[in-house]
Scaffold this motif. Structure first.
Motif, PDB file in Angstrom:
ATOM      1  N   LEU A 317       0.836  -1.194   0.000  1.00  0.00           N
ATOM      2  CA  LEU A 317       0.000   0.000   0.000  1.00  0.00           C
ATOM      3  C   LEU A 317       0.876   1.251   0.000  1.00  0.00           C
ATOM      4  N   ASN A 318       1.934   1.203   0.793  1.00  0.00           N
ATOM      5  CA  ASN A 318       2.847   2.347   0.811  1.00  0.00           C
ATOM      6  C   ASN A 318       3.469   2.566  -0.561  1.00  0.00           C
ATOM      7  N   GLN A 319       3.836   1.463  -1.184  1.00  0.00           N
ATOM      8  CA  GLN A 319       4.406   1.574  -2.531  1.00  0.00           C
ATOM      9  C   GLN A 319       3.379   2.181  -3.489  1.00  0.00           C
ATOM     10  N   ALA A 320       2.130   1.703  -3.369  1.00  0.00           N
ATOM     11  CA  ALA A 320       1.071   2.167  -4.267  1.00  0.00           C
ATOM     12  C   ALA A 320       0.850   3.664  -4.087  1.00  0.00           C
ATOM     13  N   LEU A 321       0.864   4.107  -2.820  1.00  0.00           N
ATOM     14  CA  LEU A 321       0.647   5.528  -2.557  1.00  0.00           C
ATOM     15  C   LEU A 321       1.786   6.358  -3.142  1.00  0.00           C
ATOM     16  N   ALA A 322       3.007   5.844  -2.993  1.00  0.00           N
ATOM     17  CA  ALA A 322       4.154   6.572  -3.521  1.00  0.00           C
ATOM     18  C   ALA A 322       4.057   6.652  -5.040  1.00  0.00           C
ATOM     19  N   SER A 323       3.634   5.556  -5.648  1.00  0.00           N
ATOM     20  CA  SER A 323       3.586   5.561  -7.112  1.00  0.00           C
ATOM     21  C   SER A 323       2.445   6.449  -7.612  1.00  0.00           C
ATOM     22  N   ALA A 324       1.324   6.506  -6.858  1.00  0.00           N
ATOM     23  CA  ALA A 324       0.218   7.390  -7.257  1.00  0.00           C
ATOM     24  C   ALA A 324       0.673   8.840  -7.199  1.00  0.00           C
ATOM     25  N   TYR A 325       1.540   9.106  -6.251  1.00  0.00           N
ATOM     26  CA  TYR A 325       2.040  10.468  -6.095  1.00  0.00           C
ATOM     27  C   TYR A 325       2.797  10.896  -7.340  1.00  0.00           C
ATOM     28  N   ARG A 326       3.474   9.935  -7.952  1.00  0.00           N
ATOM     29  CA  ARG A 326       4.252  10.241  -9.162  1.00  0.00           C
ATOM     30  C   ARG A 326       3.374  10.244 -10.410  1.00  0.00           C
ATOM     31  N   SER A 327       2.451   9.253 -10.474  1.00  0.00           N
ATOM     32  CA  SER A 327       1.689   9.087 -11.718  1.00  0.00           C
ATOM     33  C   SER A 327       0.446   9.967 -11.789  1.00  0.00           C
ATOM     34  N   HIS A 328       0.028  10.531 -10.658  1.00  0.00           N
ATOM     35  CA  HIS A 328      -1.211  11.320 -10.565  1.00  0.00           C
ATOM     36  C   HIS A 328      -2.439  10.504 -10.946  1.00  0.00           C
TER      37      HIS A 328
END
Ligand code: C2E
Ligand code: MG
Ligand code: MG
Length: 728
Positions: A317-328
C-alpha cells in the motif's frame, strides 16, 4: 645398672666397722637418689608414651578418611570416627557389622573382587564404588585396602576409604561439557585478550581452519572485510555492557569464500568479576536459503490462502501511494468482509470455514487484474489494492463499481463443499486515493468504515468512503469518550412517561433514561444506548436505571396517591445476558425493600429470540419473586406463537409503528387487532405505545386494548412533572 651397683657394694674389707657402716649408708643414700632419678625418667617416658598414644588416636579418629579393619568374613572389627561419620552411623553400632552392608547392592561384586584379589596377591589395591547409609543416602567412595596379620597371625583387611562424590560429579560435568563442546555449532573460546585458546571440530568444518591453525590467533583471522569498524565497535561495546552479543556476521573461510554466520558471543567472568574468557558459537546461515524463504513466506503470507498478509499489504500500500504520487492516477483499496462467514464457520465447522476462505481467495484472484494486490487481513477480511485506474475521478468511480459488482456476483455464487451447497456474500468498502496526503493506515480505515456502511445498507453491496462517514465515526468516538465518565459525573437522569387505563387514570410509567451532556444538552437514548451496548457501558448504566427506579417506587410507597404505581424498566440485551443479572435485580429489590410486583421489565423480541432457553430460565427465576415482564416493541420482530406460549410474559406492548399507521395502512390495523386477540387468548395484558391521537385511543379501546402510553397523555417528563400530572 642395678647389678653394677650391687657389685660395687662388695668393697674390700680393710676398713674399720663404724666407718664401713657410714660409708655403706652414704652409698645407699646415693643409690637411692639415683634410683629416684631413674624412676622419674621412667615416669616421664611413660607420660610421653601416653601423650603420643592419645595423639595417635586423635589422628586416627579424626583423619579425613575412614579407617577400618575387617576380618576375612567381612565383619568390621575396628573403625575410626570418620568411618562412622561417612557411613552415617555410631561407631559402636558398626562393630561386628558386615562391611558390605554399607555398599550399594549393585557394587558389592566390585568389593568382593577387590577382597579376592587382595587375598591372592597380598598387595595393596583400590576400587571405586557406591556406598549407602542407613538413612538411604548414597555417596561415591574410593576404597584402598591392604592385607595384614594380627598378633596371632590371622589375616585381616585394613581399609581406607573417602567420599569422592564431588569428584565424580565434576567428572560427569566435564564429560557432558566435552560432548556439548563437540556440537554441530562452531565454538571458539578465547581468553580475556581475545586470543583463541580452544575450538571444536565444527569450527574446523565451518571455517576450514584446524585447531592448530586457529589457536593463538585472534578472531580477526575470520574477518571478511565486509563490516565497518563501527560494526565491530558496537559489537564490543554491547558485549562489554551486557556480556552478550548476537547477530548475523559475514566471515571468510580459509579457502577465501565469504559466508554468513549467526554468531552468539558470551562473556565468561571469573568469580572476582573480571572477564576471563569469551565464547563464540556460530552456525552457517548461508546454507539456509530455503529456510530463509520459508521464514519470509510465514512472515508475509497468510498460510491458509497463500495471500499476502497485513504486513505485506501495508508494504504494498505504501508503494502504491508513492507511485500514485508520481503518476497522478487514482487507485482504490477495497475492504471486503464476508457477510455470513461466522455463521457458516460456527455451524458447519472450521474445516468448511477454511475451505470457504480458500475458495473466496481463488475467486477473487480470477476477478482482479494481474498486478493488483490481493491480501487477507485475517478472519474473513480481504483487501484488494488496484493501482493506476485513471487520471479522471468519474472514470475511476465507474471502474471501481464495475469491478466491485463483478466481485459481489462472483462471491455470491453458491459454494459446494463436501456435497453441501453454501451461500455467502460480501460487503465491500472502497477507499479511493490519489496524490493525497493520507497514510496507508488512514486509507485502510476509510475503506473499513465504508465497508461497515455497506453492512448497514443491507450487505452484499459496495459503498465508497466519504468524509461524512468519517465525521460520524469521530462523533461516535467523542461520545464514547464522554459516556465513560457520564455515570460518575451524575449526568444521567430518568424521565417518566405515564401509562393509563381505560378511564385515563395513570396506573404507572415507563422510565426512560436521558443523558444530560455538558455541551450537547439532553442526549436521546437512541443516540447513546447502542453505543453503551457496544462498549459494555450499558451494564453500569442499566444497573443505575434499575436502582433509581426501585428507589422511586420506595419513595412512592409513602403516599396513598402513588403507592399503587408500577414502573416499567427497559432492559437491554447485553444487560440481560450478563451472568448475575437475576441477582442484580433481586438485590435492587431487597435493598430498597419494594414490592416486586410493581416492577415490570421490558424485553424486546430480538433479545428473547437470541437465546430462548436462557431467557426462560432468567425470567422464571424473577417471576418466582413476583417481578413482571412486558414484551416491548411487539410485532416488529419475528415472534412465533410457539415460543410466545413458553415465555412467562405478563404483557405485550404493541409497537408504536403499528399504532401510528392504524388509520393509514389497513394491514397495520389488522396487525394491532391480531396482537390484541393474541394477548387475550394467551391470558396476557396488552398495552399500546406511541398513542398520539384520540382516534387512535378510541380504536384501541374499541378493539380491546384500553391501556395506553403516548404523547396524547404525556411525553416522558422528569419526576416532579410526572407527580404534578398525577395530582391533576
Ligand atoms: P422504547 O422502550 O420503545 O420507548 C419508547 C420510546 O418511544 C421512547 O423514546 C418514548 O419517548 C417514545 N414515545 C413514547 N410515546 C411516544 C409518542 O406518542 N410518539 C412518539 N413519536 N414517540 C413516543 P426514547 O425515550 O427516546 O427511548 C427510545 C428507546 O431507548 C426506548 O424505546 C428504549 O428501547 C431505549 N431506552 C430508553 N431508556 C432506556 C433505559 O433506561 N435502558 C435501556 N436499555 N433502554 C432504554
Ligand atoms: Mg420500552
Ligand atoms: Mg417500545
Amino acid at each position: 645398672m642395678a647389678e653394677e651397683k650391687t657389685r660395687s657394694l662388695h668393697v674390700p674389707g680393710n676398713l674399720h666397722a663404724p666407718e664401713k657402716t657410714l660409708d655403706l649408708l652414704h652409698e645407699l643414700q646415693v643409690h637411692q637418689i639415683e634410683l629416684e632419678m631413674q624412676n622419674e625418667e621412667l615416669r616421664k617416658t611413660l607420660a610421653e608414651l601416653d601423650t603420643s598414644r592419645s595423639q595417635y588416636f586423635d589422628f586416627y579418629d579424626r583423619a579425613p578418611v575412614g579407617y577400618s579393619t575387617i576380618n576375612l568374613e567381612g565383619q568390621i572389627l575396628q573403625a575410626n570416627l570418620t568411618t562412622a561419620r561417612l557411613l552415617g552411623t555410631e561407631r559402636s553400632s558398626l562393630l561386628k557389622q558386615p562391611f558390605t552392608r554399607f555398599i550399594l547392592k549393585e557394587d558389592q561384586d566390585t568389593f568382593y573382587l577387590l577382597c579376592k584379589k587382595l587375598v591372592e596377591d597380598e598387595s595393596a589395591i583400590s576400587c571405586e564404588l557406591r556406598m549407602t547409609r542407613p538413612d538411604g543416602t548414597q555417596f561415591w567412595a574410593r576404597i584402598e585396602a591392604i592385607l595384614v596379620n594380627n598378633e596371632i597371625g590371622e589375616p585381616l583387611l585394613r581399609i581406607v576409604f573417602s567420599d569422592i562424590s564431588a569428584l565424580k560429579q565434576n567428572e560427569e560435568d566435564l564429560r557432558v561439557a566435552a560432548i556439548a563442546f563437540e556440537s554441530q555449532l562452531g565454538i571458539m573460546v578465547s581468553n580475556a585478550d581475545g586470543i583463541i585458546i580452544k575450538v571444536n571440530q565444527a569450527f574446523t568444518t565451518l571455517t576450514g581452519y584446524s585447531a592448530e591453525e586457529a589457536i593463538g590467533q585472534k578472531p580477526h583471522l575470520l574477518s571478511s572485510g565486509r563490516h565497518s569498524k563501527a560494526f565491530y565497535q558496537s559489537m564490543w561495546s554491547t558485549l562489554q555492557t551486557t556480556g552478550y552479543w548476537q547477530g548475523e556476521i559475514w566471515n571468510r573461510r580459509k579457502n577465501g569464500k565469504i559466508y554468513a554466520e549467526w554468531l552468539t558471543i558470551s562473556q565468561v567472568s571469573a568469580p572476582d568479576g573480571h572477564v576471563s574468557h569469551y565464547i563464540g558459537t556460530f552456525s552457517d546461515i548461508t546454507a539456509n536459503e530455503d529456510a530463509a524463504a520459508e521464514i519470509h513466506r510465514l512472515a508475509y503470507y497468510d498460510p491458509l490462502t497463500n495471500l499476502p498478509n497485513r504486513r505485506l499489504l501495508e508494504d504494498r500500500l505504501n508503494q502504491a501511494l508513492a507511485s500514485a504520487y508520481r503518476s497522478h492516477m487514482y487507485g482504490v483499496i477495497l475492504f471486503l468482509d464476508l457477510d455470513n462467514f461466522k455463521l457458516i464457520n460456527d455451524t458447519r465447522g472450521h474445516a468448511v470455514g477454511d475451505l470457504l476462505l480458500i475458495e473466496v481467495a481463488r475467486r477473487l484472484h480470477q476477478v482482479v487484474r494481474k498486478g493488483d494486490t490481493l491480501a487477507r487481513l485475517g478472519g474473513d477480511e480481504f483487501v484488494v489494492i488496484m493501482e493506476n485506474l485513471s487520471v479522471d475521478i468519474q472514470q475511476t468511480t465507474v471502474l471501481i463499481e464495475q469491478i466491485g459488482e463483478k466481485i459481489l456476483i462472483e462471491l455470491a455464487r453458491p459454494y459446494l463443499f463436501k456435497g453441501y451447497e453454501f451461500h455467502c456474500s460480501a460487503s465491500i468498502g472502497a477507499g479511493v486515493y490519489c496524490e493525497h496526503q493520507e497514510t496507508s493506515e488512514e486509507l485502510l480505515r476509510h475503506a473499513d468504515i465504508a465497508m461497515y456502511h455497506s453492512k448497514k445498507a443491507g450487505r452484499n453491496t459496495l459503498r465508497f468512503f466519504d468524509p461524512a462517514m468519517q465525521a460520524a465515526v469521530s462523533i461516535r468516538a467523542a461520545l464514547e469518550k464522554d459516556l465513560r465518565h457520564a455515570l460518575e459525573q451524575s449526568q444521567f437522569l430518568l424521565f417518566f412517561q405515564s401509562q393509563v387505563n381505560h378511564d385515563g387514570e395513570i396506573i404507572g410509567a415507563e422510565v426512560l433514561v436521558r443523558w444530560r451532556h455538558p455541551e450537547r444538552g439532553l442526549v436521546s437514548p437512541q443516540d447513546f444506548i447502542p453505543l453503551a451496548e457496544d462498549t459494555g457501558l450499558i451494564l453500569p448504566i442499566g444497573q443505575w436505571v434499575l436502582d433509581t427506579a426501585c428507589a422511586q417506587l420506595k419513595l412512592w410507597e409513602n403516599t396513598e396517591a402513588t403507592r399503587h404505581l408500577q414502573l416499567a424498566v427497559n432492559v437491554s440485551a447485553r444487560q440481560f445476558r450478563q451472568t448475575g443479572f437475576v441477582e442484580q435485580v433481586k438485590q435492587s429489590i431487597t435493598q430498597h425493600t419494594i414490592n416486586p410486583a410493581l416492577l415490570k421489565l421490558e424485553l424486546t423480541e430480538t433479545l428473547v429470540l437470541d437465546n430462548v432457553d436462557d431467557t426462560i430460565a432468567k425470567m422464571s427465576q424473577l417471576k418466582e419473586i413476583g417481578v413482571r415482564f412486558s414484551m416491548d416493541d411487539f410485532g416488529t420482530g419475528f415472534s412465533s406463537l410457539a415460543y410466545l406460549t413458553q415465555l412467562p410474559l405478563d404483557q405485550l406492548k404493541i409497537d408504536q409503528s403499528f399504532v401510528r399507521n392504524m388509520g393509514v395502512k389497513p394491514r397495520d390495523a389488522i396487525i394491532v387487532q391480531t396482537i390484541i386477540g393474541m394477548a387475550n387468548n394467551l391470558g396476557m395484558e396488552v398495552i399500546a405505545e406511541g398513542v398520539e391521537t384520540e382516534a387512535q385511543r378510541a380504536f384501541l379501546e374499541e378493539h380491546g386494548c384500553p391501556s395506553c402510553q403516548g404523547y396524547l397523555f404525556s411525553k416522558p417528563v422528569p419526576v416532579e412533572q410526572f407527580e404534578t400530572l398525577l395530582a391533576q
